[in-house]
Design a protein around this motif. Structure first.
Motif, short mmCIF file in Angstrom:
data_model
loop_
_atom_site.label_atom_id
_atom_site.label_comp_id
_atom_site.label_asym_id
_atom_site.label_seq_id
_atom_site.Cartn_x
_atom_site.Cartn_y
_atom_site.Cartn_z
N VAL A 288 0.88 -1.22 -0.07
CA VAL A 288 -0.18 0.08 0.05
C VAL A 288 0.94 1.16 -0.02
N LEU A 289 2.13 1.28 0.65
CA LEU A 289 2.65 2.45 0.90
C LEU A 289 3.91 2.58 0.04
N HIS A 290 4.06 1.54 -0.83
CA HIS A 290 5.23 1.43 -1.75
C HIS A 290 5.79 2.84 -2.46
N MET A 291 4.78 3.28 -3.16
CA MET A 291 4.62 4.64 -3.89
C MET A 291 5.08 5.73 -2.77
N ASP A 292 4.55 5.63 -1.80
CA ASP A 292 4.77 7.07 -0.98
C ASP A 292 6.00 6.84 -0.30
N VAL A 293 6.62 5.66 -0.09
CA VAL A 293 8.04 5.56 0.47
C VAL A 293 8.94 6.20 -0.53
N GLU A 294 8.71 5.74 -1.82
CA GLU A 294 9.69 6.28 -2.76
C GLU A 294 9.53 7.53 -2.96
N LEU A 295 8.58 8.15 -2.99
CA LEU A 295 8.35 9.74 -3.09
C LEU A 295 9.10 10.55 -1.89
N ASN A 296 8.50 9.97 -0.68
CA ASN A 296 9.08 10.64 0.36
C ASN A 296 10.66 10.65 0.60
N ALA A 297 11.17 9.49 0.16
CA ALA A 297 12.69 9.44 0.20
C ALA A 297 13.28 10.69 -0.78
N GLN A 298 12.49 10.77 -1.74
CA GLN A 298 12.86 11.78 -2.96
C GLN A 298 12.85 12.90 -2.34
N GLY A 299 11.87 13.45 -1.53
CA GLY A 299 11.51 14.70 -0.78
C GLY A 299 12.48 15.09 -0.11
N LEU A 300 12.91 13.85 0.91
CA LEU A 300 13.56 14.39 1.92
C LEU A 300 15.21 14.52 1.16
N ALA A 301 15.64 13.96 0.24
CA ALA A 301 16.66 14.15 -0.44
C ALA A 301 16.94 15.53 -1.11
#
Length: 309
Positions: A288-301
């Motif tokens: 369920v959260l796979h896409m959001d983990v990716e986007l949040n990691a990009q956002g933090l970077a």
């Protein structure tokens, strides 16, 4: 629909119960808040019919911000709404009038095939049909006041909409993501959402604080649906935003920073899901959260790198 004339529309973007648009009906007039993609337009028009309205009865299309899951279908939808005006944040309006930069940026991320599949052809909105609203501005839907406040943090072109009638905010992505699959006996589960280029954690916390100051009864999230228990969810968001910042700083400067941040975020959200009593197994929560983990990691970077500059 609830007692305040608010209809939740599943835009069918990516999967069921992932991406919502809203239709507010007041005295025979309508306003859409967010609209999904071009592929969502038939569903929005069908919702009008189900509410006893025609496309000519819509006064406003409001977009919380111009990310394509919220506003990608705006140009096409406006062609079906002869009397509507499109309301946008001052930073968002230029991208709706001329979407070329939006299209180029999204195509660079997703590729042309995925752009076609997920979003279709992004159409411009005529400048004379776009109304910019400033922080604190109010517009009327058949006498019903809708107030706009500037809510940076997820994106700098984001605003939220206050509906005093229902004591509710339409929050776009400012109040995070709350997928119904992750609900438990304790109620809704929530996760903050960043964006690959404009995530600003302190501003996001400030924006959430502005939402709370109205003592809302409900939050209408694009991802997904209406949630209550607002104070608890806000505290969950504050805690997680702080934890995300810690994760970003812990792994900053490492050669495999992105993967390390992703792994740590996935563990953070899974731990919180377990504490919340979510019924899905670990793999289900991850899916369920796979896409959001990716986007949040990009956002933090993006935030870490911008902070250095």
């Amino acid at each position: 629909m609830n007692e305040h004339g608010i209809h939740t529309i599943d835009t069918a973007f990516q999967r069921d119960h992932f991406d919502a648009a809203y239709l507010i009906v007041e005295n025979g007039r309508g306003a859409f808040i967010d609209c999904g993609t071009n592929h969502s337009v038939p569903l929005l028009l069908s919702a009008l019919d189900g509410a006893g309205l025609t496309p000519a009865d819509v006064d406003w299309l409001i977009v919380t911000h111009v990310h394509l899951d919220h506003a990608g279908g705006a140009g096409l939808l406006m062609r079906h709404l002869p009397n509507a005006r499109l309301i946008a944040h001052p930073r968002a309006a230029p991208h709706l009038i001329d979407p070329s930069k939006l299209i180029a940026g999204a195509t660079a991320v997703y590729g042309e095939d995925e752009m076609r599949r997920s979003y279709g052809q992004i159409l411009a909105v005529a400048e004379q049909r776009v109304q910019v609203v400033e922080d604190g501005q109010v517009v009327s839907l058949a006498g019903r006041a809708l107030e706009f406040i500037d809510t940076p943090g997820h994106a700098r072109h984001h605003h939220c909409v206050w509906d005093a009638r229902s004591r509710s905010w339409f929050t776009g992505d400012t109040f995070g993501l709350s997928y119904r699959e992750l609900d438990s006996a304790q109620g809704a589960f929530v996760v903050p959402t960043s964006t690959p280029v404009q995530f600003e954690p302190e501003k996001l916390k400030d924006s959430i604080g502005r939402l709370l100051s109205r003592e809302p009864q409900w939050m209408y999230l694009t991802h997904y649906g209406r949630v209550g228990d607002v104070r608890r969810l806000a505290e969950d968001l504050y805690t997680q935003i702080d934890a995300m910042v810690e994760i970003g700083r812990e792994f900053d400067g490492m050669p495999d920073r992105h993967q390390r941040i992703k792994d740590a975020l996935a563990l953070l959200y899974l731990r919180r899901a377990r504490e919340h009593g979510c019924l899905l197994d670990d793999a289900g929560v991850g899916k369920v959260l796979h896409m959001d983990v990716e986007l949040n990691a990009q956002g933090l970077a993006s935030w870490l790198d911008r902070d250095k500059r």
